[in-house]
Write a protein that holds these residues in place. Structure first.
Motif, PDB file in Angstrom:
ATOM      1  N   HIS A   4      30.822  42.084 -13.463  1.00  0.00           N
ATOM      2  CA  HIS A   4      31.408  40.965 -12.707  1.00  0.00           C
ATOM      3  C   HIS A   4      32.276  41.463 -11.557  1.00  0.00           C
ATOM      4  O   HIS A   4      33.268  40.817 -11.179  1.00  0.00           O
ATOM      5  N   SER A   5      31.891  42.589 -11.012  1.00  0.00           N
ATOM      6  CA  SER A   5      32.643  43.185  -9.906  1.00  0.00           C
ATOM      7  C   SER A   5      31.700  43.483  -8.753  1.00  0.00           C
ATOM      8  O   SER A   5      30.753  44.264  -8.902  1.00  0.00           O
ATOM      9  N   TRP A   6      31.970  42.876  -7.618  1.00  0.00           N
ATOM     10  CA  TRP A   6      31.167  43.146  -6.437  1.00  0.00           C
ATOM     11  C   TRP A   6      31.404  44.569  -5.919  1.00  0.00           C
ATOM     12  O   TRP A   6      30.497  45.199  -5.386  1.00  0.00           O
ATOM     13  N   SER A   7      32.613  45.045  -6.087  1.00  0.00           N
ATOM     14  CA  SER A   7      32.915  46.400  -5.610  1.00  0.00           C
ATOM     15  C   SER A   7      32.092  47.448  -6.342  1.00  0.00           C
ATOM     16  O   SER A   7      31.557  48.383  -5.737  1.00  0.00           O
ATOM     17  N   ILE A   8      31.957  47.290  -7.649  1.00  0.00           N
ATOM     18  CA  ILE A   8      31.219  48.268  -8.448  1.00  0.00           C
ATOM     19  C   ILE A   8      29.709  48.077  -8.290  1.00  0.00           C
ATOM     20  O   ILE A   8      28.959  49.058  -8.181  1.00  0.00           O
ATOM     21  N   SER A   9      29.245  46.834  -8.267  1.00  0.00           N
ATOM     22  CA  SER A   9      27.805  46.582  -8.271  1.00  0.00           C
ATOM     23  C   SER A   9      27.177  46.730  -6.893  1.00  0.00           C
ATOM     24  O   SER A   9      26.077  47.300  -6.764  1.00  0.00           O
ATOM     25  N   LEU A  10      27.842  46.249  -5.851  1.00  0.00           N
ATOM     26  CA  LEU A  10      27.244  46.243  -4.522  1.00  0.00           C
ATOM     27  C   LEU A  10      27.718  47.393  -3.645  1.00  0.00           C
ATOM     28  O   LEU A  10      26.907  48.114  -3.059  1.00  0.00           O
ATOM     29  N   PHE A  11      29.035  47.592  -3.579  1.00  0.00           N
ATOM     30  CA  PHE A  11      29.569  48.533  -2.602  1.00  0.00           C
ATOM     31  C   PHE A  11      29.600  49.977  -3.086  1.00  0.00           C
ATOM     32  O   PHE A  11      29.283  50.895  -2.325  1.00  0.00           O
ATOM     33  N   ALA A  12      29.983  50.217  -4.330  1.00  0.00           N
ATOM     34  CA  ALA A  12      30.153  51.598  -4.813  1.00  0.00           C
ATOM     35  C   ALA A  12      28.857  52.415  -4.734  1.00  0.00           C
ATOM     36  O   ALA A  12      28.867  53.547  -4.223  1.00  0.00           O
ATOM     37  N   PRO A  13      27.709  51.902  -5.215  1.00  0.00           N
ATOM     38  CA  PRO A  13      26.474  52.700  -5.075  1.00  0.00           C
ATOM     39  C   PRO A  13      26.104  52.962  -3.615  1.00  0.00           C
ATOM     40  O   PRO A  13      25.665  54.071  -3.267  1.00  0.00           O
ATOM     41  N   SER A  14      26.286  51.972  -2.756  1.00  0.00           N
ATOM     42  CA  SER A  14      25.953  52.150  -1.347  1.00  0.00           C
ATOM     43  C   SER A  14      26.847  53.212  -0.707  1.00  0.00           C
ATOM     44  O   SER A  14      26.371  54.062   0.064  1.00  0.00           O
ATOM     45  N   ILE A  15      28.139  53.182  -1.019  1.00  0.00           N
ATOM     46  CA  ILE A  15      29.069  54.183  -0.476  1.00  0.00           C
ATOM     47  C   ILE A  15      28.664  55.580  -0.937  1.00  0.00           C
ATOM     48  O   ILE A  15      28.671  56.542  -0.157  1.00  0.00           O
ATOM     49  N   PHE A  16      28.297  55.705  -2.199  1.00  0.00           N
ATOM     50  CA  PHE A  16      27.880  57.006  -2.734  1.00  0.00           C
ATOM     51  C   PHE A  16      26.675  57.543  -1.957  1.00  0.00           C
ATOM     52  O   PHE A  16      26.666  58.712  -1.540  1.00  0.00           O
ATOM     53  N   PHE A  17      25.672  56.722  -1.741  1.00  0.00           N
ATOM     54  CA  PHE A  17      24.468  57.194  -1.052  1.00  0.00           C
ATOM     55  C   PHE A  17      24.731  57.451   0.431  1.00  0.00           C
ATOM     56  O   PHE A  17      24.153  58.384   1.005  1.00  0.00           O
ATOM     57  N   TYR A  18      25.592  56.664   1.037  1.00  0.00           N
ATOM     58  CA  TYR A  18      25.934  56.929   2.431  1.00  0.00           C
ATOM     59  C   TYR A  18      26.611  58.295   2.594  1.00  0.00           C
ATOM     60  O   TYR A  18      26.291  59.057   3.516  1.00  0.00           O
ATOM     61  N   LEU A  19      27.540  58.611   1.708  1.00  0.00           N
ATOM     62  CA  LEU A  19      28.284  59.871   1.819  1.00  0.00           C
ATOM     63  C   LEU A  19      27.384  61.073   1.512  1.00  0.00           C
ATOM     64  O   LEU A  19      27.382  62.073   2.250  1.00  0.00           O
ATOM     65  N   THR A  20      26.632  60.995   0.424  1.00  0.00           N
ATOM     66  CA  THR A  20      25.755  62.128   0.093  1.00  0.00           C
ATOM     67  C   THR A  20      24.632  62.272   1.124  1.00  0.00           C
ATOM     68  O   THR A  20      24.205  63.390   1.439  1.00  0.00           O
ATOM     69  N   GLY A  21      24.158  61.151   1.658  1.00  0.00           N
ATOM     70  CA  GLY A  21      23.142  61.223   2.705  1.00  0.00           C
ATOM     71  C   GLY A  21      23.663  61.918   3.950  1.00  0.00           C
ATOM     72  O   GLY A  21      22.928  62.681   4.602  1.00  0.00           O
ATOM     73  N   THR A  22      24.927  61.697   4.288  1.00  0.00           N
ATOM     74  CA  THR A  22      25.529  62.369   5.446  1.00  0.00           C
ATOM     75  C   THR A  22      25.580  63.869   5.240  1.00  0.00           C
ATOM     76  O   THR A  22      25.261  64.658   6.151  1.00  0.00           O
ATOM     77  N   ILE A  23      25.975  64.288   4.046  1.00  0.00           N
ATOM     78  CA  ILE A  23      26.077  65.730   3.756  1.00  0.00           C
ATOM     79  C   ILE A  23      24.708  66.401   3.876  1.00  0.00           C
ATOM     80  O   ILE A  23      24.555  67.451   4.514  1.00  0.00           O
ATOM     81  N   VAL A  24      23.704  65.798   3.256  1.00  0.00           N
ATOM     82  CA  VAL A  24      22.359  66.382   3.297  1.00  0.00           C
ATOM     83  C   VAL A  24      21.825  66.396   4.727  1.00  0.00           C
ATOM     84  O   VAL A  24      21.210  67.379   5.165  1.00  0.00           O
ATOM     85  N   TRP A  25      22.061  65.346   5.475  1.00  0.00           N
ATOM     86  CA  TRP A  25      21.554  65.253   6.832  1.00  0.00           C
ATOM     87  C   TRP A  25      22.176  66.337   7.721  1.00  0.00           C
ATOM     88  O   TRP A  25      21.472  67.002   8.482  1.00  0.00           O
ATOM     89  N   LEU A  26      23.486  66.494   7.638  1.00  0.00           N
ATOM     90  CA  LEU A  26      24.150  67.497   8.473  1.00  0.00           C
ATOM     91  C   LEU A  26      23.727  68.913   8.094  1.00  0.00           C
ATOM     92  O   LEU A  26      23.678  69.807   8.950  1.00  0.00           O
ATOM     93  N   ALA A  27      23.404  69.121   6.825  1.00  0.00           N
ATOM     94  CA  ALA A  27      23.073  70.466   6.370  1.00  0.00           C
ATOM     95  C   ALA A  27      21.634  70.863   6.695  1.00  0.00           C
ATOM     96  O   ALA A  27      21.374  72.029   7.045  1.00  0.00           O
ATOM     97  N   PHE A  28      20.699  69.923   6.601  1.00  0.00           N
ATOM     98  CA  PHE A  28      19.282  70.317   6.651  1.00  0.00           C
ATOM     99  C   PHE A  28      18.444  69.629   7.735  1.00  0.00           C
ATOM    100  O   PHE A  28      17.319  70.073   7.980  1.00  0.00           O
ATOM    101  N   ALA A  29      18.929  68.580   8.364  1.00  0.00           N
ATOM    102  CA  ALA A  29      18.107  67.862   9.332  1.00  0.00           C
ATOM    103  C   ALA A  29      17.828  68.727  10.560  1.00  0.00           C
ATOM    104  O   ALA A  29      18.644  69.560  10.957  1.00  0.00           O
ATOM    105  N   SER A  30      16.669  68.530  11.151  1.00  0.00           N
ATOM    106  CA  SER A  30      16.284  69.272  12.353  1.00  0.00           C
ATOM    107  C   SER A  30      15.254  68.471  13.135  1.00  0.00           C
ATOM    108  O   SER A  30      14.383  67.825  12.550  1.00  0.00           O
TER     109      SER A  30
END
Length: 539
Positions: free
Chosen positions: A503-529
């Motif tokens: 019953h929490s929008w922060s946990i259900s909607l925002f938290a997973p999206s924030i996690f993938f945005y942050l990890t996606g940034t790390i992977v992109w900066l490290a390996f994208a070309s």
């Protein structure tokens, strides 16, 4: 004053253009150069008069042109020293004391637009219709559920069936675009999803038929991104690519806005079926218009040597059919998956889609339940993120192309744009999740800014496929878009499950999206070309 009199002997050349060009008469009089040209083709009529006038000029016999042409020859073939007809006209305009009087009648009005701009414009329009047909069900599902007695699970099944076809068609779409070209695959996609959309009201009472129609819509729309990517990679130069990608894929945001604006009044006044009839008809009209545009372009560009060209076209199509059988084994699949930059694109596409699809599906409910907006307010607020994305997309594309044109490394530009696309929504979702005591409209503004800035991805991730390999760009996008469709199938349902559990929008909607945005940034900066890869030689 010089006498300005039209007589037969005063014309330097009189030409009538069909498929050949014939010079009938060449003389020299007190006019240094006079030319009357009448050009005629199937689709255009141009009449021009050039008059170069000099007062009291004596023309010597050495300046006269004695040769008279009797055969059908091109002007630039008559004498190499005289140059082409275009050079002749340019020199004429540079004569001192000369003047130009003329008028052009060109039809159709888009005749003189460069071909690559026509392709990009029509492809963007196809993507506008694409998202109109994607969002129409999200609005129509409410009266449809009431009419057919569907519960939430059944409504969720109907909506998710689109992503089944969307995910399954990504790789086949990329493969077909490489073999036959993105233009043909795009036409097939638009025709498929438009017919399926128009037929949906007839199948709504029969659940397997309804699900099948939405799967077909997903298939038609699923092959379109790869087709557009192939079209851009083949026809757009690097320094224009960011703007081309942004203009084409920006049509998705425009389609979301138009679809969300038109669907409610259409349903209210004409019933829910009208949305599918009208939107499906728009796709069919695009298909017919695109056919006419291609035929008109082919007819206008016809040359005397059209027979060899048509033979070449027949051979190309024959070669495409022959290549279709063995093309799958010719794709360097191993080389793709041995390249770290490809894995960076795959994961980045997954992360971006997780945030995008979940917000697209759940933000109206979030605005209504969490921010206590009524349904009308929630519907209008849901339009703000895609509407703002239209403006951000244009700015981001111009910025990226300017940086590349000024010598900044392409990989650096793509990394900057994609980092903005990930960190901006992550920051805004974090601010919305924390209880800062902000009023609802400020939270709406924060989320709108974050989701709009995520459109920088169109100048980041979505350009990298073409940068890396124009030859295999459609297949690469098919690979990444297949993985990117998984959040539409799994993520949307998981968000609903987490919402029922916590019953929490922060946990259900925002938290997973924030996690993938942050990890996606790390992977992109490290390996994208964006460095070009010759996958065929590395397999």
């Amino acid at each position: 004053m010089a006498n300005f009199t039209f007589k037969a002997e005063n014309f330097s050349s009189l030409s009538h253009h069909t498929n050949t060009q014939t010079s009938l008469l060449n003389t020299t009089t007190s006019f240094k150069t006079n030319s009357l040209r009448l050009l005629h083709s199937k689709n255009s009529l141009t009449f021009r008069v050039w008059c170069g006038i000099k007062e009291k000029e004596n023309v010597t016999g050495s300046e006269r042109v004695p040769d008279v042409l009797t055969g059908p020859k091109r002007v630039d073939e008559l004498d190499p020293k005289r140059g082409s007809s275009l050079d002749f006209e340019q020199k004429l305009g540079n004569d001192s004391g000369s003047s130009e009087v003329g008028f052009d009648w060109n039809w159709p009005p888009w005749k003189n637009i460069p071909q690559r701009y026509k392709l990009i414009g029509t492809t963007s329009l196809a993507f506008v219709i694409c998202n109109m047909d994607k969002v129409n069900l999200s609005v129509a599902i409410i009266p449809m559920s009431h009419q057919f007695g569907w519960n939430a699970s059944t409504a969720g099944l109907v909506q998710s069936s689109f992503f089944w076809g969307y995910a399954l068609s990504q790789l086949p779409g990329g493969w077909l675009a490489k073999i036959f070209g993105g233009r043909k695959v795009l036409k097939f996609g638009v025709l498929t999803w438009s017919v399926a959309t128009a037929l949906l009201p007839f199948l709504a009472g029969y659940m397997p038929g309804l699900v099948l129609s939405r799967v077909l819509v997903g298939i038609g729309e699923g092959v379109s991104p790869s087709a557009a990517t192939d079209l851009i990679a083949r026809s757009i130069p690097l320094e224009e690519r960011s703007r081309a990608v942004a203009f084409v894929f920006g049509g998705l945001s425009v389609g979301s806005v138009i679809g969300l604006l038109l669907a409610p009044p259409l349903i209210q006044n004409f019933g829910w079926a009208s949305v599918f009839y009208i939107f499906g008809f728009l796709g069919l009209a695009w298909f017919l218009g695109f056919q006419y545009l291609e035929e008109g372009q082919a007819s206008h560009s016809a040359k005397p040597a059209s027979r060899p060209q048509s033979i070449h076209m027949e051979k190309s199509f024959s070669n495409s059919l022959a290549a279709l059988g063995g093309s799958l084994k010719d794709v360097p699949w191993k080389a793709f998956f041995r390249t770290p930059a490809v894995w960076a694109m795959i994961y980045a596409h997954f992360c971006g889609s997780w945030g995008h699809y979940n917000c697209l599906s759940w933000l109206p409910s979030y605005f209504s339940e969490e921010l206590s907006l009524n349904l009308t307010e929630a519907a209008w607020v849901s339009i703000l993120p895609p509407l703002a994305s239209v403006f951000v997309t244009s700015f981001a594309a111009q910025l990226a192309d300017n940086l590349i044109a000024n010598g900044v490394e392409t990989t650096t530009v793509r990394k900057i744009c994609q980092t903005i696309a990930f960190l901006s929504p992550a920051l805004c979702m974090t601010l919305s999740s924390v209880d800062l005591g902000l009023p609802p409209w400020e939270i709406v503004g924060i989320l709108t800014c974050g989701l709009a800035l995520s459109s920088f991805a169109l100048s980041g991730l979505y350009c990298t496929h073409q940068d890396m390999s124009p030859e295999y760009a459609s297949i690469l996008l098919g690979i990444t878009n297949t993985v990117g469709a998984i959040p539409g199938i799994v993520g949307v349902a998981l968000t609903g499950y987490l919402l029922d559990t916590t019953h929490s929008w922060s946990i259900s909607l925002f938290a997973p999206s924030i996690f993938f945005y942050l990890t996606g940034t790390i992977v992109w900066l490290a390996f994208a070309s964006s460095k070009p890869q010759n996958f065929s030689n590395t397999d």
